[in-house]
Motif scaffolding. Sequence first.
Motif, PDB file in Angstrom:
ATOM      1  N   VAL A  26       0.918  -1.181   0.060  1.00 27.92           N
ATOM      2  CA  VAL A  26       0.009   0.131   0.028  1.00 27.92           C
ATOM      3  C   VAL A  26       0.931   1.496   0.055  1.00 27.92           C
ATOM      4  N   PHE A  27       1.964   1.375   0.833  1.00 30.90           N
ATOM      5  CA  PHE A  27       2.798   2.520   0.773  1.00 30.90           C
ATOM      6  C   PHE A  27       3.548   2.598  -0.393  1.00 30.90           C
ATOM      7  N   THR A  28       3.745   1.506  -1.031  1.00 28.33           N
ATOM      8  CA  THR A  28       4.536   1.728  -2.557  1.00 28.33           C
ATOM      9  C   THR A  28       3.713   2.110  -3.492  1.00 28.33           C
ATOM     10  N   ARG A  29       2.465   1.737  -3.432  1.00 29.53           N
ATOM     11  CA  ARG A  29       1.466   2.202  -4.338  1.00 29.53           C
ATOM     12  C   ARG A  29       1.201   3.674  -4.224  1.00 29.53           C
ATOM     13  N   ILE A  30       1.039   4.184  -3.039  1.00 23.70           N
ATOM     14  CA  ILE A  30       0.696   5.601  -2.641  1.00 23.70           C
ATOM     15  C   ILE A  30       2.067   6.313  -3.245  1.00 23.70           C
ATOM     16  N   HIS A  31       3.218   5.615  -2.981  1.00 22.53           N
ATOM     17  CA  HIS A  31       4.540   6.454  -3.339  1.00 22.53           C
ATOM     18  C   HIS A  31       4.256   6.751  -4.984  1.00 22.53           C
ATOM     19  N   GLU A  32       3.739   5.578  -5.707  1.00 22.43           N
ATOM     20  CA  GLU A  32       3.611   5.531  -7.108  1.00 22.43           C
ATOM     21  C   GLU A  32       2.769   6.624  -7.595  1.00 22.43           C
ATOM     22  N   VAL A  33       1.763   6.891  -6.948  1.00 20.31           N
ATOM     23  CA  VAL A  33       0.451   7.474  -7.248  1.00 20.31           C
ATOM     24  C   VAL A  33       0.754   9.267  -6.873  1.00 20.31           C
ATOM     25  N   LEU A  34       1.607   9.397  -5.828  1.00 18.79           N
ATOM     26  CA  LEU A  34       1.722  10.772  -5.359  1.00 18.79           C
ATOM     27  C   LEU A  34       2.751  11.492  -6.123  1.00 18.79           C
ATOM     28  N   GLN A  35       2.426  12.631  -6.429  1.00 19.38           N
ATOM     29  CA  GLN A  35       3.053  13.592  -7.164  1.00 19.38           C
ATOM     30  C   GLN A  35       4.532  14.017  -6.583  1.00 19.38           C
ATOM     31  N   PRO A  36       5.551  13.950  -7.201  1.00 21.08           N
ATOM     32  CA  PRO A  36       6.962  14.416  -6.544  1.00 21.08           C
ATOM     33  C   PRO A  36       6.892  15.633  -6.003  1.00 21.08           C
ATOM     34  N   GLY A  37       7.103  15.784  -4.715  1.00 16.38           N
ATOM     35  CA  GLY A  37       6.908  17.083  -3.932  1.00 16.38           C
ATOM     36  C   GLY A  37       5.128  17.070  -3.105  1.00 16.38           C
ATOM     37  N   GLY A  38       4.609  16.064  -3.555  1.00  9.69           N
ATOM     38  CA  GLY A  38       3.286  15.922  -3.144  1.00  9.69           C
ATOM     39  C   GLY A  38       3.201  15.685  -1.641  1.00  9.69           C
ATOM     40  N   GLU A  72      10.641   4.828   1.097  1.00  4.82           N
ATOM     41  CA  GLU A  72      10.720   5.420  -0.331  1.00  4.82           C
ATOM     42  C   GLU A  72      10.265   6.850  -0.415  1.00  4.82           C
ATOM     43  N   PHE A  73       9.975   7.658   0.530  1.00  4.51           N
ATOM     44  CA  PHE A  73       9.476   9.047   0.545  1.00  4.51           C
ATOM     45  C   PHE A  73      10.675   9.653   0.866  1.00  4.51           C
ATOM     46  N   SER A  74      10.869  11.094   0.489  1.00  7.03           N
ATOM     47  CA  SER A  74      11.909  11.903   0.324  1.00  7.03           C
ATOM     48  C   SER A  74      12.101  12.754   1.726  1.00  7.03           C
ATOM     49  N   ASN A  75      10.887  12.753   2.706  1.00 12.20           N
ATOM     50  CA  ASN A  75      10.957  13.533   3.920  1.00 12.20           C
ATOM     51  C   ASN A  75       9.691  13.226   4.745  1.00 12.20           C
ATOM     52  N   TYR A  76       9.927  13.200   6.005  1.00  7.41           N
ATOM     53  CA  TYR A  76       8.665  13.120   6.689  1.00  7.41           C
ATOM     54  C   TYR A  76       8.986  13.771   8.134  1.00  7.41           C
ATOM     55  N   ARG A  77       8.058  14.461   8.872  1.00  7.62           N
ATOM     56  CA  ARG A  77       8.002  14.982   9.999  1.00  7.62           C
ATOM     57  C   ARG A  77       6.893  14.794  10.943  1.00  7.62           C
ATOM     58  N   PHE A  78       7.394  14.498  12.262  1.00  8.65           N
ATOM     59  CA  PHE A  78       6.419  14.144  13.173  1.00  8.65           C
ATOM     60  C   PHE A  78       5.929  15.225  13.870  1.00  8.65           C
ATOM     61  N   PHE A  79       4.560  15.128  14.217  1.00 10.18           N
ATOM     62  CA  PHE A  79       3.986  16.308  15.401  1.00 10.18           C
ATOM     63  C   PHE A  79       3.677  15.506  16.653  1.00 10.18           C
ATOM     64  N   LEU A  80       3.814  16.039  17.785  1.00 11.18           N
ATOM     65  CA  LEU A  80       3.471  15.793  18.996  1.00 11.18           C
ATOM     66  C   LEU A  80       2.032  15.762  19.262  1.00 11.18           C
ATOM     67  N   ALA A  81       1.537  14.821  19.840  1.00  7.44           N
ATOM     68  CA  ALA A  81      -0.159  14.835  20.202  1.00  7.44           C
ATOM     69  C   ALA A  81      -0.336  14.443  21.764  1.00  7.44           C
ATOM     70  N   LYS A  82      -1.373  15.032  22.061  1.00  5.40           N
ATOM     71  CA  LYS A  82      -1.660  14.622  23.531  1.00  5.40           C
ATOM     72  C   LYS A  82      -2.312  13.366  23.758  1.00  5.40           C
ATOM     73  N   ASP A  83      -2.825  12.686  22.809  1.00  4.17           N
ATOM     74  CA  ASP A  83      -3.533  11.560  22.507  1.00  4.17           C
ATOM     75  C   ASP A  83      -2.557  10.277  22.246  1.00  4.17           C
ATOM     76  N   ILE A 116       3.590  14.265   8.570  1.00  2.13           N
ATOM     77  CA  ILE A 116       3.517  14.581   7.032  1.00  2.13           C
ATOM     78  C   ILE A 116       4.526  14.267   6.535  1.00  2.13           C
ATOM     79  N   ILE A 117       4.471  13.709   5.445  1.00  5.29           N
ATOM     80  CA  ILE A 117       5.204  12.842   4.635  1.00  5.29           C
ATOM     81  C   ILE A 117       5.354  13.524   3.261  1.00  5.29           C
ATOM     82  N   THR A 118       6.536  13.708   2.711  1.00  5.07           N
ATOM     83  CA  THR A 118       6.873  14.227   1.251  1.00  5.07           C
ATOM     84  C   THR A 118       7.236  13.330   0.455  1.00  5.07           C
ATOM     85  N   ARG A 119       6.798  13.326  -0.853  1.00  6.85           N
ATOM     86  CA  ARG A 119       7.185  12.170  -1.616  1.00  6.85           C
ATOM     87  C   ARG A 119       8.411  12.732  -2.289  1.00  6.85           C
TER      88      ARG A 119
END
Length: 211
Positions: free
Chosen positions: A127-139, A191-202, A208-211
Motif C-alpha cells: 500500500v505504501f509503495t502504491r501511494i508513493h507511485e501515485v503521489l506527485q513528486p513533492g506531494g 521510499e519517501f523523501s522526507n517526513y516530519r512528526f507532530f506531537l499529540a496529547k493522545d 506529514i510525509i513528502t514524496r
Amino acid sequence: MRNLFSSDTAGSPHDAGGDRIPRHSSGWQELLQHLSTQESLRVLDIGPTSSTNINYITSLGHSIYMANLVEEAAKPEWMVPGEPGAPTRFNVDGFLAANLNFSGRIFDVVILWDTADYLPEPLLAPVFTRIHEVLQPGGLMLAFFHAAADPEASFHRYHLTDTDVIEMQRAGSYPLLHVYTNRKIENMLTEFSNYRFFLAKDSLREVIITR
C-alpha cells in the motif's frame, strides 16, 4: 473499481455513526495551509467516506477521490487457499488492482488517516509503495499512527474542518492490528523523501510525509 470515486460523480454519501468528537491536529493545520494556498489539486482521502470532506475539499477548488481500504480488506474474499497443508494467504495483487487502481491519476495530496493501523500485515508495504507511485513528486501525505495499544480503540471516520480541529466519528468495529514506534514508521516511509512528526496529547502520532 471499488470504493473509489471522484467528487464529480459520487454525490454526498450519508455519514453514519455516533457523535463527532473534536480533536486538535497539527498535521491537518499544516496541510490546510497548503490546500488553502494552492489551486486545483487532486486529493486522495483513504478512509471511510465523509460527505463533509468531499464538500470542504471541493469548496477550496480541489478534486477529491475516496478509497475505504479498511472495510475492503476485512472482507473474506481476499483470502485464498495456499498449497496443500499451507495456510491461506491474502490476495495482495487482486486487492491493489481492485482498490488502488487510479487509472493513471496522479495525486498532489493523500490523507491516509490511521488506515495503516487496521490493514493486514501483507498489505502494509504494498500500500505504501502504491501511494508513493501515485503521489506527485513533492506531494504531501498526512498519516496518523497509533502509538499505544488500546483494547477500547475504535475505528473512526475523520471529518475535516476549516480550523486546526478534525472531528472523529466511530465508523465500525474493526480491530486495531498494529501499534508503531517512530522507528517502525520511518521504516515504512523509506521510499519517501522526507517526513516530519507532530506531537499529540493522545495516542495518535501525526506525520506529514513528502514524496
